[in-house]
Design a protein around this motif. Structure first.
Motif, mmCIF file in Angstrom:
data_model
loop_
_atom_site.group_PDB
_atom_site.id
_atom_site.type_symbol
_atom_site.label_atom_id
_atom_site.label_comp_id
_atom_site.label_asym_id
_atom_site.label_seq_id
_atom_site.Cartn_x
_atom_site.Cartn_y
_atom_site.Cartn_z
ATOM 1 N N UNK A 23 11.255 11.330 12.149
ATOM 2 C CA UNK A 23 10.208 11.767 11.224
ATOM 3 C C UNK A 23 10.667 12.853 10.254
ATOM 4 N N UNK A 24 11.747 13.532 10.577
ATOM 5 C CA UNK A 24 12.238 14.594 9.692
ATOM 6 C C UNK A 24 12.696 14.053 8.338
ATOM 7 N N UNK A 25 13.141 12.801 8.306
ATOM 8 C CA UNK A 25 13.542 12.205 7.022
ATOM 9 C C UNK A 25 12.356 12.164 6.069
ATOM 10 N N UNK A 26 11.179 11.837 6.574
ATOM 11 C CA UNK A 26 9.976 11.834 5.738
ATOM 12 C C UNK A 26 9.504 13.256 5.458
ATOM 13 N N UNK A 27 9.443 14.086 6.498
ATOM 14 C CA UNK A 27 8.937 15.455 6.356
ATOM 15 C C UNK A 27 9.764 16.255 5.354
ATOM 16 N N UNK A 28 11.060 16.050 5.334
ATOM 17 C CA UNK A 28 11.923 16.808 4.431
ATOM 18 C C UNK A 28 12.016 16.188 3.033
ATOM 19 N N UNK A 29 11.395 15.019 2.858
ATOM 20 C CA UNK A 29 11.415 14.379 1.542
ATOM 21 C C UNK A 29 12.606 13.466 1.318
ATOM 22 N N UNK A 30 13.432 13.313 2.313
ATOM 23 C CA UNK A 30 14.599 12.434 2.190
ATOM 24 C C UNK A 30 14.178 10.971 2.117
ATOM 25 N N UNK A 31 13.056 10.641 2.751
ATOM 26 C CA UNK A 31 12.556 9.273 2.772
ATOM 27 C C UNK A 31 11.106 9.277 2.294
ATOM 28 N N UNK A 32 10.742 8.313 1.439
ATOM 29 C CA UNK A 32 9.364 8.236 0.951
ATOM 30 C C UNK A 32 8.445 7.724 2.054
ATOM 31 N N UNK A 33 7.158 7.959 1.876
ATOM 32 C CA UNK A 33 6.192 7.488 2.865
ATOM 33 C C UNK A 33 6.242 5.964 2.975
ATOM 34 N N UNK A 34 6.398 5.280 1.844
ATOM 35 C CA UNK A 34 6.492 3.820 1.869
ATOM 36 C C UNK A 34 7.704 3.336 2.629
ATOM 37 N N UNK A 35 8.838 3.986 2.406
ATOM 38 C CA UNK A 35 10.054 3.605 3.125
ATOM 39 C C UNK A 35 9.913 3.882 4.627
ATOM 40 N N UNK A 36 9.316 5.019 4.951
ATOM 41 C CA UNK A 36 9.128 5.359 6.368
ATOM 42 C C UNK A 36 8.231 4.332 7.052
ATOM 43 N N UNK A 37 7.104 4.002 6.410
ATOM 44 C CA UNK A 37 6.176 3.045 7.003
ATOM 45 C C UNK A 37 6.771 1.642 7.069
ATOM 46 N N UNK A 38 7.534 1.266 6.061
ATOM 47 C CA UNK A 38 8.197 -0.040 6.094
ATOM 48 C C UNK A 38 9.187 -0.099 7.256
ATOM 49 N N UNK A 39 9.901 0.988 7.478
ATOM 50 C CA UNK A 39 10.859 1.036 8.586
ATOM 51 C C UNK A 39 10.176 0.901 9.935
ATOM 52 N N UNK A 40 9.012 1.536 10.094
ATOM 53 C CA UNK A 40 8.388 1.603 11.418
ATOM 54 C C UNK A 40 7.277 0.593 11.641
ATOM 55 N N UNK A 41 6.652 0.110 10.594
ATOM 56 C CA UNK A 41 5.590 -0.885 10.761
ATOM 57 C C UNK A 41 5.988 -2.230 10.173
ATOM 58 N N UNK A 42 7.104 -2.309 9.559
ATOM 59 C CA UNK A 42 7.731 -3.445 8.912
ATOM 60 C C UNK A 42 6.745 -4.447 8.317
ATOM 61 N N UNK A 43 6.551 -5.578 8.949
ATOM 62 C CA UNK A 43 5.784 -6.660 8.328
ATOM 63 C C UNK A 43 4.328 -6.279 8.110
ATOM 64 N N UNK A 44 3.747 -5.511 9.021
ATOM 65 C CA UNK A 44 2.351 -5.085 8.844
ATOM 66 C C UNK A 44 2.209 -4.245 7.567
ATOM 67 N N UNK A 45 3.086 -3.280 7.401
ATOM 68 C CA UNK A 45 2.988 -2.429 6.219
ATOM 69 C C UNK A 45 3.270 -3.216 4.938
ATOM 70 N N UNK A 46 4.210 -4.154 4.971
ATOM 71 C CA UNK A 46 4.481 -4.979 3.789
ATOM 72 C C UNK A 46 3.252 -5.790 3.398
ATOM 73 N N UNK A 47 2.541 -6.332 4.380
ATOM 74 C CA UNK A 47 1.316 -7.087 4.096
ATOM 75 C C UNK A 47 0.242 -6.174 3.510
ATOM 76 N N UNK A 48 0.064 -4.985 4.086
ATOM 77 C CA UNK A 48 -0.945 -4.044 3.576
ATOM 78 C C UNK A 48 -0.593 -3.589 2.165
ATOM 79 N N UNK A 49 0.684 -3.332 1.928
ATOM 80 C CA UNK A 49 1.135 -2.902 0.605
ATOM 81 C C UNK A 49 0.844 -3.990 -0.434
#
Length: 162
Positions: A23-49
């Motif tokens: 989670x530090x990648x998102x918290x520190x701004x290294x990773x965007x919220x979209x990238x973080x959610x895509x990494x962890x929720x993958x297909x579900x987040x892609x469908x919601x997006x």
């Protein structure tokens, strides 16, 4: 003691999960919220997006075999106990009547979580019978137009109701 061992194992599991999720990648701004959610929720987040970006603001999506509706900014109805299709069949009966009922309720789209459906169908005591599956196939063939698919280990198909 047993309590100490349990505490140590729980702590080790927590550290492992923290490192794996990073989670530090998102918290520190290294990773965007979209990238973080895509990494962890993958297909579900892609469908919601896709739903949030591509469907009109007045779209309303009926979920089948998907309990999660978080991150859906449109009108979305999750299938909370994985029985929404059984409910549709019980209430309306035939495929044409199901489509009519969904339209009258304001739904414009159906989101199918294919892994969820496959899981329910494969159960020894599945509540879905051959007549239910035939009605579902008729809906896919005659009344629902696929507009977006997430091909993954946990695939989704978004259909527009014709």
């Amino acid at each position: 003691s047993v309590v100490t061992i349990a505490f140590c194992l729980t702590f080790l599991q927590s550290v492992t999960d923290f490192v794996r999720r990073n989670p530090l990648a998102y918290v520190t701004g290294y990773q965007s919220v979209g990238d973080y959610l895509t990494t962890h929720l993958w297909s579900h987040y892609l469908a919601m997006d896709y739903i949030n970006r591509e469907l009109p603001a007045d779209a309303c999506v009926f979920f089948l075999w998907e309990t999660r509706s978080y991150y859906c900014d449109r009108c979305c109805r999750p299938d909370l106990i994985l029985d929404a299709f059984i409910g549709l069949r019980s209430q309306f009966g035939s495929a044409p009547m199901i489509v009519d009922g969904l339209k009258r309720a304001g739904y414009t789209h159906v989101l199918l979580y294919k892994w969820g459906m496959d899981f329910v169908v494969s159960e020894k005591d599945s509540p879905l019978g051959e007549a239910d599956l035939a009605a579902f196939r008729e809906l896919e063939r005659e009344y629902w137009k696929p507009v977006y698919t997430v091909e993954a280990s946990q695939p989704f198909v978004l259909y527009a109701i014709r």
